[in-house]
Design a protein around this motif. Structure first.
Motif, PDB file in Angstrom:
ATOM      1  N   ALA A  66     -36.317  26.246 -35.546  1.00 23.92           N
ATOM      2  CA  ALA A  66     -37.364  26.313 -34.513  1.00 23.92           C
ATOM      3  C   ALA A  66     -38.539  25.421 -34.902  1.00 23.92           C
ATOM      4  O   ALA A  66     -39.113  24.722 -34.056  1.00 23.92           O
ATOM      5  CB  ALA A  66     -37.826  27.756 -34.333  1.00 23.92           C
ATOM      6  N   PHE A  67     -38.900  25.427 -36.177  1.00 26.05           N
ATOM      7  CA  PHE A  67     -39.965  24.561 -36.696  1.00 26.05           C
ATOM      8  C   PHE A  67     -39.620  23.093 -36.466  1.00 26.05           C
ATOM      9  O   PHE A  67     -40.498  22.281 -36.135  1.00 26.05           O
ATOM     10  CB  PHE A  67     -40.145  24.850 -38.187  1.00 26.05           C
ATOM     11  N   ILE A  92     -31.953  34.639 -40.199  1.00 23.57           N
ATOM     12  CA  ILE A  92     -33.326  34.761 -39.694  1.00 23.57           C
ATOM     13  C   ILE A  92     -34.166  33.580 -40.156  1.00 23.57           C
ATOM     14  O   ILE A  92     -34.867  32.943 -39.355  1.00 23.57           O
ATOM     15  CB  ILE A  92     -33.956  36.086 -40.165  1.00 23.57           C
ATOM     16  N   GLU A  93     -34.093  33.265 -41.441  1.00 18.71           N
ATOM     17  CA  GLU A  93     -34.942  32.211 -41.992  1.00 18.71           C
ATOM     18  C   GLU A  93     -34.509  30.817 -41.548  1.00 18.71           C
ATOM     19  O   GLU A  93     -35.348  29.960 -41.282  1.00 18.71           O
ATOM     20  CB  GLU A  93     -34.966  32.298 -43.519  1.00 18.71           C
ATOM     21  N   MET A 114     -44.279  23.781 -43.293  1.00 17.51           N
ATOM     22  CA  MET A 114     -43.671  25.103 -43.351  1.00 17.51           C
ATOM     23  C   MET A 114     -43.391  25.467 -44.803  1.00 17.51           C
ATOM     24  O   MET A 114     -42.856  24.657 -45.558  1.00 17.51           O
ATOM     25  CB  MET A 114     -42.360  25.136 -42.555  1.00 17.51           C
ATOM     26  N   TYR A 121     -30.543  26.387 -32.688  1.00 17.64           N
ATOM     27  CA  TYR A 121     -29.732  27.076 -33.687  1.00 17.64           C
ATOM     28  C   TYR A 121     -28.453  27.568 -33.006  1.00 17.64           C
ATOM     29  O   TYR A 121     -28.372  28.701 -32.541  1.00 17.64           O
ATOM     30  CB  TYR A 121     -30.524  28.227 -34.295  1.00 17.64           C
ATOM     31  N   LYS A 168     -35.739  30.194 -38.138  1.00 18.84           N
ATOM     32  CA  LYS A 168     -37.162  29.812 -38.155  1.00 18.84           C
ATOM     33  C   LYS A 168     -37.325  28.331 -38.512  1.00 18.84           C
ATOM     34  O   LYS A 168     -38.154  27.630 -37.924  1.00 18.84           O
ATOM     35  CB  LYS A 168     -37.924  30.676 -39.167  1.00 18.84           C
ATOM     36  N   ILE A 169     -36.537  27.888 -39.486  1.00 20.30           N
ATOM     37  CA  ILE A 169     -36.613  26.477 -39.897  1.00 20.30           C
ATOM     38  C   ILE A 169     -36.210  25.573 -38.739  1.00 20.30           C
ATOM     39  O   ILE A 169     -36.886  24.570 -38.457  1.00 20.30           O
ATOM     40  CB  ILE A 169     -35.710  26.229 -41.124  1.00 20.30           C
ATOM     41  N   VAL A 227     -41.322  27.884 -47.379  1.00 20.69           N
ATOM     42  CA  VAL A 227     -40.095  28.682 -47.416  1.00 20.69           C
ATOM     43  C   VAL A 227     -39.932  29.261 -48.816  1.00 20.69           C
ATOM     44  O   VAL A 227     -40.007  28.537 -49.811  1.00 20.69           O
ATOM     45  CB  VAL A 227     -38.850  27.837 -47.053  1.00 20.69           C
ATOM     46  N   ARG A 239     -48.579  22.853 -37.507  1.00 23.45           N
ATOM     47  CA  ARG A 239     -47.270  22.764 -36.856  1.00 23.45           C
ATOM     48  C   ARG A 239     -46.332  21.762 -37.518  1.00 23.45           C
ATOM     49  O   ARG A 239     -45.207  21.565 -37.069  1.00 23.45           O
ATOM     50  CB  ARG A 239     -47.453  22.406 -35.380  1.00 23.45           C
TER      51      ARG A 239
END
Length: 312
Positions: A227-228, A220-221, A207, A233, A224-225, A209, A204
Motif C-alpha cells: 500500500a505504501f 498484514i505487514e 516507511m 496486493y 502495508k508495504i 519496518v 508518505r
C-alpha cells in the motif's frame, strides 16, 4: 548485514517489470576498506576516502536509479550478485562473462560493450528497487530531494540477533562483541534520529519496518508495504509471501526461501552466548523501548520464543 534485508527486499521487489539491484555499494565499500582505487565506466579513477564515503554512496545510488551507468564503478557492474539475485539480468551478466575470454579486451571495454543491455532493462522498467545496508538515513534524505518519486523502506532488526548472526557467519570484520555492538547500535540510533528528522517533510515517502513484526504477521505487514508503494496486493503476491516466509527450504547463505521465517528470525535466542547477550544489551538496551524489544536475561532464554512484543 544479517538484518533481514535480503528477504525483505525480495518481498518488496516482487512486482512486474521491476529493475532490481542487490548491494551495488559493496564494491566501493571494499575498495575503501582496502585503500584501493575505484574505476568507473566513464574511465575515471578515484581514491575514495572514508570521510567522503557516504556522499559517494548517495551519488552512486542516484546514478543507479537514473540508469546513468557511465558513473557507476566497474566492480559493481561486474559483481556476481547480479547473476545470483537478478536472473532477469543474466543476458547482461553473460555478455560480460563471455567477452572476458577475449584477452585483447579490457574489463572497461567489455562492460562498455554490454552496458546497453543493462540500460535497456533499466530505462524500460516499471519501477526500480535497490537493496543496500551501506547508506545512512541522513544521506538517504539527500536522495529524497534528488529523486522526487523515491520511496524508502527502513528496516530494523533486534541488534542481539544481528550481532549473533555476524559472529556465526564470520562477518564481524575482526571486531570483538563490544566494538561490534557499540558501533551497530550507535548507527541505529543515528539513523533513527535522522528518520525522525526527515519524516515530517517526507511522511508518505518513508516507511519503518520491524523485521520481527514482518515475520510474525507477514501478510498484514507486506500488505502495508505494498500500500505504501501503491502496488496491489494480489492473490499471486500473497502466495509468494507464503512461500518465502514458510518454505520450501533452500540451503545457501543469502537465499531467502529457508523455511519458517519467524523461527529463523529468533534462532539467535537458542544460540547466543551469555557474554554476547550481556555485552550487546549493555550497548543496545537504550534502543529497546523505542523499537518494542524486551530485555532478556540469559537464564530465561530456554523458555523465551520472541524478543519483540506487539504494541498494545
Amino acid at each position: 548485514m544479517r538484518g533481514g534485508s535480503t528477504l525483505t527486499a525480495d518481498l518488496v521487489r516482487h512486482t512486474e517489470g521491476d529493475f532490481y539491484m542487490f548491494e551495488p555499494l559493496h564494491g566501493v565499500w571494499q575498495a575503501i576498506r582496502q585503500n584501493r582505487s575505484t574505476q568507473f565506466l566513464n574511465g575515471t579513477v578515484r581514491n575514495i576516502v572514508k570521510e567522503e564515503q557516504q556522499s559517494v554512496y548517495a551519488e552512486l545510488l542516484y546514478h543507479w536509479f537514473t540508469c546513468k551507468f557511465d558513473n557507476i564503478d566497474i566492480t559493481s557492474l561486474t559483481n556476481r550478485f547480479i547473476l545470483h539475485h537478478t536472473p532477469e539480468l543474466r543476458d547482461y551478466y553473460y555478455c560480460v562473462a563471455s567477452n572476458r575470454k577475449h584477452q585483447n579486451k579490457t574489463k572497461l571495454r567489455i562492460v562498455k560493450t554490454c552496458a546497453l543491455l543493462l540500460r535497456i532493462k533499466c530505462r524500460s522498467a516499471a519501477s526500480r528497487t535497490i537493496k543496500t545496508v551501506r547508506l545512512s538515513i541522513f544521506m538517504a534524505g539527500k536522495l529524497l530531494k534528488w529523486l522526487p518519486n523515491l520511496k524508502i523502506i527502513y528496516l530494523l532488526r533486534d541488534p542481539r540477533g544481528i550481532v549473533n548472526s555476524q559472529f556465526e557467519h564470520f562477518i564481524n570484520e575482526g571486531k570483538n562483541v563490544s566494538t561490534l555492538a557499540r558501533e551497530l547500535c550507535n548507527t541505529i540510533s543515528y539513523d533513527l534520529s535522522s528518520f525522525e528528522d526527515l519524516e515530517p517533510c517526507h511522511k508518505r515517502r518513508m516507511m519503518k519496518v520491524i523485521y520481527e513484526q514482518l515475520c510474525q504477521y507477514p501478510n498484514i505487514e507486506v500488505a502495508k508495504i505494498y500500500a505504501f508503494l501503491n502496488v496491489e496486493y494480489t492473490a499471486e503476491r500473497k502466495w509468494f509471501v507464503e512461500r518465502i516466509m514458510k518454505g520450501p527450504i533452500w540451503r545457501c547463505a543469502y537465499c531467502t526461501d529457508r523455511g519458517n521465517a519467524l523461527k529463523n528470525a529468533y534462532r539467535w535466542i537458542s544460540l547466543i552466548s551469555e557474554d554476547t547477550l550481556n555485552i550487546t544489551e549493555l550497548w543496545c538496551s537504550f534502543l529497546f523501548s523505542k523499537l518494542g524489544y524486551q530485555h532478556l536475561e540469559y537464564n530465561i532464554l530456554n523458555t523465551t520464543r520472541v524478543s519483540w512484543i506487539t504494541p498494545t
